[in-house]
Motif scaffolding. Sequence first.
Motif, short mmCIF file in Angstrom:
data_model
loop_
_atom_site.label_atom_id
_atom_site.label_comp_id
_atom_site.label_asym_id
_atom_site.label_seq_id
_atom_site.Cartn_x
_atom_site.Cartn_y
_atom_site.Cartn_z
N THR A 74 0.84 -1.20 0.00
CA THR A 74 0.00 0.00 0.00
C THR A 74 0.87 1.25 0.00
N PHE A 75 1.89 1.24 0.82
CA PHE A 75 2.81 2.37 0.89
C PHE A 75 3.47 2.62 -0.47
N LEU A 76 3.99 1.55 -1.07
CA LEU A 76 4.67 1.70 -2.36
C LEU A 76 3.70 2.16 -3.45
N SER A 77 2.48 1.66 -3.43
CA SER A 77 1.49 2.08 -4.41
C SER A 77 1.19 3.57 -4.26
N VAL A 108 3.18 5.87 -2.97
CA VAL A 108 4.35 6.64 -3.40
C VAL A 108 4.43 6.66 -4.92
N ARG A 109 4.22 5.53 -5.54
CA ARG A 109 4.26 5.47 -7.00
C ARG A 109 3.17 6.32 -7.61
N GLY A 110 2.02 6.35 -6.99
CA GLY A 110 0.92 7.17 -7.47
C GLY A 110 1.25 8.65 -7.41
N GLU A 111 1.90 9.07 -6.33
CA GLU A 111 2.28 10.47 -6.19
C GLU A 111 3.32 10.85 -7.23
N VAL A 112 4.24 9.94 -7.51
CA VAL A 112 5.26 10.20 -8.53
C VAL A 112 4.60 10.29 -9.89
N SER A 113 3.67 9.41 -10.17
CA SER A 113 2.96 9.43 -11.46
C SER A 113 2.18 10.73 -11.61
N ASP A 114 1.54 11.18 -10.54
CA ASP A 114 0.80 12.44 -10.59
C ASP A 114 1.72 13.61 -10.90
N GLU A 115 2.90 13.62 -10.28
CA GLU A 115 3.86 14.70 -10.52
C GLU A 115 4.38 14.66 -11.95
N GLU A 116 4.62 13.47 -12.48
CA GLU A 116 5.11 13.33 -13.85
C GLU A 116 4.08 13.84 -14.85
N GLN A 117 2.79 13.63 -14.55
CA GLN A 117 1.73 14.07 -15.47
C GLN A 117 1.62 15.59 -15.48
N LYS A 118 2.00 16.25 -14.40
CA LYS A 118 1.94 17.71 -14.32
C LYS A 118 2.98 18.36 -15.21
#
Length: 50
Positions: free
Chosen positions: A34-37, A39-49
Motif C-alpha cells: 500500500t505504501f509503495l502504491s 508513493v508510485r501514485g504520487e510520482v505518477s501524478d507529478e510526472e503528469q503535471k
Amino acid sequence: MVREKQAESSLQQLRDLVAEGLASGETTEWDRNTFLSRVRGEVSDEEQKD
C-alpha cells in the motif's frame, strides 16, 4: 581527544533520536505494498503535471 568528543556527540545524538522515537507514541501497522502504491501514485501524478 577530538575523536572522543565526536564519538560522544554522535552517541548523544543517537540517544536523543531513540528517546524521541520512544516518546512518539504507539506504533501503527503499515502495509508495504500500500505504501509503495501510494508513493508510485504520487510520482505518477507529478510526472503528469510536467
